[in-house]
Design an enzyme around this catalytic site. Structure first.
Site, PDB file in Angstrom:
ATOM      1  N   TYR A   1       0.881  -1.165   0.000  1.00  0.00           N
ATOM      2  CA  TYR A   1       0.000   0.000   0.000  1.00  0.00           C
ATOM      3  C   TYR A   1       0.913   1.208   0.000  1.00  0.00           C
ATOM      4  O   TYR A   1       1.978   1.183   0.616  1.00  0.00           O
ATOM      5  CB  TYR A   1      -0.886   0.010   1.249  1.00  0.00           C
ATOM      6  CG  TYR A   1      -2.163  -0.806   1.112  1.00  0.00           C
ATOM      7  CD1 TYR A   1      -2.902  -0.775  -0.059  1.00  0.00           C
ATOM      8  CD2 TYR A   1      -2.628  -1.575   2.175  1.00  0.00           C
ATOM      9  CE1 TYR A   1      -4.068  -1.512  -0.187  1.00  0.00           C
ATOM     10  CE2 TYR A   1      -3.807  -2.318   2.056  1.00  0.00           C
ATOM     11  CZ  TYR A   1      -4.515  -2.280   0.872  1.00  0.00           C
ATOM     12  OH  TYR A   1      -5.669  -3.007   0.748  1.00  0.00           O
TER      13      TYR A   1
ATOM     14  N   HIS B   1     -10.736  -7.040  -5.140  1.00  0.00           N
ATOM     15  CA  HIS B   1     -10.471  -7.054  -3.697  1.00  0.00           C
ATOM     16  C   HIS B   1     -11.466  -7.972  -2.959  1.00  0.00           C
ATOM     17  O   HIS B   1     -11.858  -7.702  -1.827  1.00  0.00           O
ATOM     18  CB  HIS B   1     -10.544  -5.627  -3.142  1.00  0.00           C
ATOM     19  CG  HIS B   1      -9.499  -5.310  -2.116  1.00  0.00           C
ATOM     20  ND1 HIS B   1      -8.309  -4.691  -2.418  1.00  0.00           N
ATOM     21  CD2 HIS B   1      -9.462  -5.519  -0.773  1.00  0.00           C
ATOM     22  CE1 HIS B   1      -7.600  -4.522  -1.311  1.00  0.00           C
ATOM     23  NE2 HIS B   1      -8.272  -5.019  -0.292  1.00  0.00           N
TER      24      HIS B   1
END
Ligand code: FMN
Length: 394
Positions: A133, A282
């Protein structure tokens, strides 16, 4: 008798995980976002694909082994990054990584994991991928890339689909909000699962204290109760293709983008010089109107499959799902919840069980469809009826 003995498929593991985990934790793992349409749709899209079995083929020598990025793995399957493994089981990421190493499939460590990449690299080193991330302060992300490189991680996976924090309303209802302040509801919830309290939370509290995001850069490696989004530590909404070029320059190993779900983005990924993409929504956890990845896969694989490696996740629960994904052009799938349920029920043994169940189901589907090798799995196995399978046949 262990809770695992009674589990014959991933749905059994899910039920067993539900019995073990506090409600807040189970729902964090199991649920998705808003009305959970994308979650249901991911499954429905797999289930509507029908296969034609083939008779009288000698498949006694079949194998699920395949080659991914030039090296052999036991099946076209890898573990997806899930920040929560360390809350399902004490050092759950390590348990999951050990299971993956034993089963000879790749393991992806999440940025948000509670076990450090150093420990994983030392104790469970088969094929390790690190999921990134991206911090608003890009330099922090570059430090993580350097760290993953120094720890011998084979691949870097940049997640591209968590642009903003998703609406996971159940987390708020369950008191699982950041920054974390224990509510009466949350405390009651935990007290109802003394096994989890003792074997997971207390183990952290009596060793390192509150679990921490061990892979965050040092200044932000605080306990998991702190809120990265609120404090602007991690901000994904400025991430763009220029960043990918920089990651490409900085990362000499395999570079993948996770969260690609349309052809034009896949083509841009090729231009940016990445080695692979994970077609992913996701697991339906971000945008609730997201198209199912297995539906998007054929056109994406057709556009870029001969240039880069196409992987897929979101909705894998059965080995037949892997066969369907491979037939539609994926070289490998990633499992998120399926292997996380196993980890929650039995740590490494539970993760092994989940992987084994799925791999065995895949093997049986290969046998039914007359495939001895993974590269024999093609669109030929699909039943193309007008209603449901038009895309499959094309
Ligand atoms: C509890 C949980 C935590 C997750 N954490 C991350 C994460 O930190 N980074 C990421 O890129 N994806 C994360 N994901 C998404 C998975 O990597 C994967 O895309 C998804 O789980 C695939 O769908 P499936 O659960 O239906 O297999 C998470 C998923 C779950 C279920």
């Amino acid at each position: 008798m262990s809770a695992l003995d009674d589990c014959y498929n991933v749905f059994d593991l899910r039920d067993a995980a539900k019995r073990k985990l506090p409600k807040a934790m189970f729902e964090f793992v199991d649920r998705s976002t808003e009305d959970e349409v994308a979650l249901r749709n991911n499954r429905a899209a797999f289930e509507k694909i029908k296969l034609r079995h083939r008779s009288l083929v000698d498949v006694s020598g079949r194998s699920t082994k395949t080659t991914l990025f030039g090296k052999e793995i036991a099946a076209p399957m890898a573990i997806a990054p899930t920040g929560a493994a360390g809350l399902c089981w004490y050092e759950g990421e390590l348990e999951l990584a050990k299971a993956a190493a034993k089963m000879k499939i790749p393991f992806t460590l999440a940025t948000g994991a509670m076990t450090s990449m150093e420990k994983i690299a030392k104790e469970a080193n088969f094929r390790l991928w690190f999921q990134l991330y991206v911090w608003k302060q890009r330099e922090l992300s570059y430090q993580l890339i350097e760290r993953a490189k120094n720890n011998g991680f084979e691949a870097l996976i940049v997640t591209t689909d968590t642009i903003v924090s998703p609406n996971r309303e159940y987390n708020a209802r369950n008191g699982l909000q950041l920054p974390f302040t224990p509510t009466v509801r949350f405390t009651m919830d935990i007290m109802q699962k003394p096994g989890w309290f003792l074997n997971v939370l207390m183990k952290y509290l009596t060793t390192i204290g509150m679990p921490r995001n061990e892979n965050y850069p040092e200044p932000y490696r605080r306990n998991i109760g702190a809120d990265p989004f609120r404090q602007e530590v991690m901000r994904q909404d400025s991430l763009n293709w220029d960043d990918v070029k920089i990651f490409r320059d900085k990362w000499p190993g395999i570079l993948m983008l996770k969260g690609i779900n349309r052809v034009d983005d896949a083509l841009k990924a090729v231009s940016a010089g990445v080695d692979g993409i994970v077609v992913s929504n996701h697991g339906g956890r971000n945008m609730d109107s997201a198209a199912a990845t297995i539906d998007m896969l054929p056109e994406i694989a057709e556009a870029v499959g001969d240039k880069i490696t196409v992987l897929l996740d979101s909705g894998i629960r059965r080995g037949s799902d892997i066969v369907k994904a491979v037939a539609r052009g994926a070289k490998c799938v990633l499992t998120g919840r399926a292997t996380l349920y196993g980890t929650a029920v039995g740590g490494e043994a539970g993760a092994l069980k989940a992987i084994n169940i799925i791999r065995t189901e895949m093997d049986k589907t290969m046998a039914y469809t007359g495939c001895n090798r993974v590269d024999e799995i093609t669109t030929d196995i699909f039943f193309a009826d007008r209603e449901t399978n038009r895309m499959a046949a094309s």
